[in-house]
Motif scaffolding. Sequence first.
Motif, PDB file in Angstrom:
ATOM      1  N   LEU A 125       0.809  -1.212   0.000  1.00  0.00           N
ATOM      2  CA  LEU A 125       0.000   0.000   0.000  1.00  0.00           C
ATOM      3  C   LEU A 125       0.842   1.261   0.000  1.00  0.00           C
ATOM      4  N   GLY A 126       2.086   1.151   0.410  1.00  0.00           N
ATOM      5  CA  GLY A 126       2.897   2.345   0.577  1.00  0.00           C
ATOM      6  C   GLY A 126       3.686   2.713  -0.663  1.00  0.00           C
ATOM      7  N   SER A 127       4.640   3.612  -0.486  1.00  0.00           N
ATOM      8  CA  SER A 127       5.485   4.073  -1.574  1.00  0.00           C
ATOM      9  C   SER A 127       6.637   3.104  -1.769  1.00  0.00           C
ATOM     10  N   ARG A 128       7.532   3.483  -2.686  1.00  0.00           N
ATOM     11  CA  ARG A 128       8.694   2.631  -2.937  1.00  0.00           C
ATOM     12  C   ARG A 128       9.587   2.507  -1.705  1.00  0.00           C
ATOM     13  N   ARG A 129       9.529   3.497  -0.822  1.00  0.00           N
ATOM     14  CA  ARG A 129      10.355   3.442   0.391  1.00  0.00           C
ATOM     15  C   ARG A 129       9.890   2.356   1.355  1.00  0.00           C
ATOM     16  N   MET A 130       8.685   1.826   1.140  1.00  0.00           N
ATOM     17  CA  MET A 130       8.211   0.731   1.993  1.00  0.00           C
ATOM     18  C   MET A 130       9.100  -0.489   1.867  1.00  0.00           C
ATOM     19  N   ARG A 131       9.808  -0.615   0.731  1.00  0.00           N
ATOM     20  CA  ARG A 131      10.700  -1.756   0.568  1.00  0.00           C
ATOM     21  C   ARG A 131      11.821  -1.737   1.607  1.00  0.00           C
ATOM     22  N   SER A 132      12.244  -0.540   1.990  1.00  0.00           N
ATOM     23  CA  SER A 132      13.256  -0.433   3.047  1.00  0.00           C
ATOM     24  C   SER A 132      12.696  -0.942   4.369  1.00  0.00           C
ATOM     25  N   LEU A 133      11.397  -0.706   4.608  1.00  0.00           N
ATOM     26  CA  LEU A 133      10.779  -1.190   5.837  1.00  0.00           C
ATOM     27  C   LEU A 133      10.671  -2.713   5.841  1.00  0.00           C
ATOM     28  N   VAL A 134      10.553  -3.315   4.659  1.00  0.00           N
ATOM     29  CA  VAL A 134      10.549  -4.777   4.587  1.00  0.00           C
ATOM     30  C   VAL A 134      11.868  -5.324   5.123  1.00  0.00           C
ATOM     31  N   VAL A 135      12.981  -4.768   4.652  1.00  0.00           N
ATOM     32  CA  VAL A 135      14.295  -5.206   5.135  1.00  0.00           C
ATOM     33  C   VAL A 135      14.432  -4.932   6.628  1.00  0.00           C
ATOM     34  N   LEU A 136      13.951  -3.765   7.070  1.00  0.00           N
ATOM     35  CA  LEU A 136      14.034  -3.434   8.493  1.00  0.00           C
ATOM     36  C   LEU A 136      13.238  -4.420   9.337  1.00  0.00           C
ATOM     37  N   SER A 137      12.089  -4.859   8.850  1.00  0.00           N
ATOM     38  CA  SER A 137      11.285  -5.815   9.605  1.00  0.00           C
ATOM     39  C   SER A 137      12.024  -7.137   9.775  1.00  0.00           C
ATOM     40  N   PHE A 138      12.715  -7.579   8.729  1.00  0.00           N
ATOM     41  CA  PHE A 138      13.488  -8.812   8.851  1.00  0.00           C
ATOM     42  C   PHE A 138      14.684  -8.620   9.776  1.00  0.00           C
ATOM     43  N   LEU A 139      15.285  -7.432   9.770  1.00  0.00           N
ATOM     44  CA  LEU A 139      16.383  -7.168  10.696  1.00  0.00           C
ATOM     45  C   LEU A 139      15.892  -7.265  12.136  1.00  0.00           C
ATOM     46  N   VAL A 140      14.726  -6.691  12.416  1.00  0.00           N
ATOM     47  CA  VAL A 140      14.147  -6.801  13.760  1.00  0.00           C
ATOM     48  C   VAL A 140      13.872  -8.270  14.103  1.00  0.00           C
ATOM     49  N   ALA A 141      13.386  -9.039  13.110  1.00  0.00           N
ATOM     50  CA  ALA A 141      13.122 -10.465  13.338  1.00  0.00           C
ATOM     51  C   ALA A 141      14.407 -11.217  13.674  1.00  0.00           C
ATOM     52  N   TYR A 142      15.495 -10.882  12.983  1.00  0.00           N
ATOM     53  CA  TYR A 142      16.778 -11.537  13.283  1.00  0.00           C
ATOM     54  C   TYR A 142      17.224 -11.241  14.709  1.00  0.00           C
ATOM     55  N   LEU A 143      17.060  -9.990  15.131  1.00  0.00           N
ATOM     56  CA  LEU A 143      17.453  -9.625  16.496  1.00  0.00           C
ATOM     57  C   LEU A 143      16.593 -10.362  17.524  1.00  0.00           C
ATOM     58  N   LEU A 144      15.295 -10.496  17.235  1.00  0.00           N
ATOM     59  CA  LEU A 144      14.419 -11.255  18.132  1.00  0.00           C
ATOM     60  C   LEU A 144      14.869 -12.708  18.232  1.00  0.00           C
ATOM     61  N   TYR A 145      15.251 -13.275  17.108  1.00  0.00           N
ATOM     62  CA  TYR A 145      15.748 -14.656  17.115  1.00  0.00           C
ATOM     63  C   TYR A 145      16.961 -14.782  18.022  1.00  0.00           C
ATOM     64  N   LEU A 146      17.915 -13.874  17.865  1.00  0.00           N
ATOM     65  CA  LEU A 146      19.149 -13.956  18.639  1.00  0.00           C
ATOM     66  C   LEU A 146      18.882 -13.866  20.136  1.00  0.00           C
ATOM     67  N   VAL A 147      17.827 -13.152  20.520  1.00  0.00           N
ATOM     68  CA  VAL A 147      17.495 -13.009  21.937  1.00  0.00           C
ATOM     69  C   VAL A 147      16.695 -14.211  22.436  1.00  0.00           C
ATOM     70  N   VAL A 148      15.598 -14.538  21.739  1.00  0.00           N
ATOM     71  CA  VAL A 148      14.668 -15.554  22.237  1.00  0.00           C
ATOM     72  C   VAL A 148      15.258 -16.955  22.145  1.00  0.00           C
ATOM     73  N   ALA A 149      16.105 -17.216  21.147  1.00  0.00           N
ATOM     74  CA  ALA A 149      16.667 -18.563  20.976  1.00  0.00           C
ATOM     75  C   ALA A 149      17.489 -19.003  22.181  1.00  0.00           C
ATOM     76  N   HIS A 150      17.930 -18.054  22.974  1.00  0.00           N
ATOM     77  CA  HIS A 150      18.756 -18.407  24.127  1.00  0.00           C
ATOM     78  C   HIS A 150      18.056 -18.126  25.453  1.00  0.00           C
TER      79      HIS A 150
END
Length: 485
Positions: A125-150
Amino acid sequence: MRAGNVRVVVGSALLWAWGFLCFLSPALFPERSGVEASIGLEYGFFASQASVVVCACLVMLASRWRRFIVRRGAFFVAALLVALTTLVLAWAVRASALGAIVACGVVDGGAVMLLGVAWGARYSLGSRRMRSLVVLSFLVAYLLYLVVAHVPGPASVAVVCLLPLASWALWRSDAAARHELSSEVFPVRAGGDEGAAPGELMAGLWEARVLPWRAMSVLVAATFVGNLMASTVMGSSYASVDSLFFGGILVCACIATMALVPLTARRGALSVDGVYRITVTFTAVGLVGVMVFGAAAIPVGGALVQGSAFFLQVLVFLVVTQSTQESGLSPLLSFSVGQALISGVVFAGNVVGKQVYALFGSGEFVLDVMCGLGLLALFFMLVGRTGAPHEAAEPAPERPVADAPATADPEAVVLERAARFSQSHGLTKREAEVLGYLARGRTLPYIADALFVTTGTVKTHTTHIYRKLAVNSRQELLDQLDAFE
């Protein structure tokens, strides 16, 4: 970021993090040292990937028969099923109940695919800059993994169970903003039933041929190489899961950071091509490391290859988001197909890797041969004409449609018709430009990006167009344009 963007990033990140934690982390493993043999969780993972492919095929078949509606309640049911199956998986892994593990995988595949489509539609629904938010969302997911996995003990299982429900809650809280945006996204929307899902999920073009198959095929091939290598190295045990998956997530976080930092400085749109080349370079470095140093390099080289394979899946999601934004595709169709491609290649790469391990083992000669073949494939993907996907440019007609050949670009024909329509109805130059984008199904934020103005300015131009043409919606506007001789 605005509050809406924060909800989108965090909400989708919670869903991605669940996928990493449920099947790709020790969070659900039984508490026994080493985990030197199969614990059955890989069968649940394979079942979930196959389930995504089957569900996507059903969506494509059903769309040919009749228009169907996905009710809002379906997303809550999907999130609840994912949370419950996580609890069952934690028990089934400890009880070695293979049938229950496979059943949970099948349910998870369909439910997570539906939730992924919901977030993909929101990004579209957003502009082309929303693609940057897609990458940011996965970065946040990676950080959550690193915390919760342990997180020790059953607390980690409880956190993993809550992730899909929290993701759904944030998606549901974003409903008002989503409805406001969806009314301007697609020229054809689903029915006005209040119980139906928002229009952006169902409406749009239902033509799979419009998807960027060529660009996605390159990403799929590179992803296959990464999953094949990681599966062969792991074999049938989970002894390497900490080094491969944990290291792979760290690699993903590094790639995501490398992609986002330049954007913060230049405030530009994300280049899928540039991120693709970074990701493939990480893969090549990992393969060379394994070839040169042998088994001693597997913890580092394998993590590089595994992490790159993870991140190439993010790029497929980005390409589908871009295509959905620019071509007005139905998110239910485009993101179902995109997730099916990702799941299909992950399934194939892992299954083939297990077969290679069963037949030849994972000795140095086998790894050298596979690394060599993988490097050769990556080389041709980087330097060949079918290389990484490039940003789509706005087409511009060079001559009137009357002089165009029979094979003229359809978008050029639409632009020419819109230009003559604008001239005959006395639209200003800027209003004519906006009409050209509206006629091709572009969103208001996308038009604002293209014209270097604010979304509010584009809304003002759109209101003036509607007033001059005496229409009340984009569909009425397009009907007039289609009837124009």
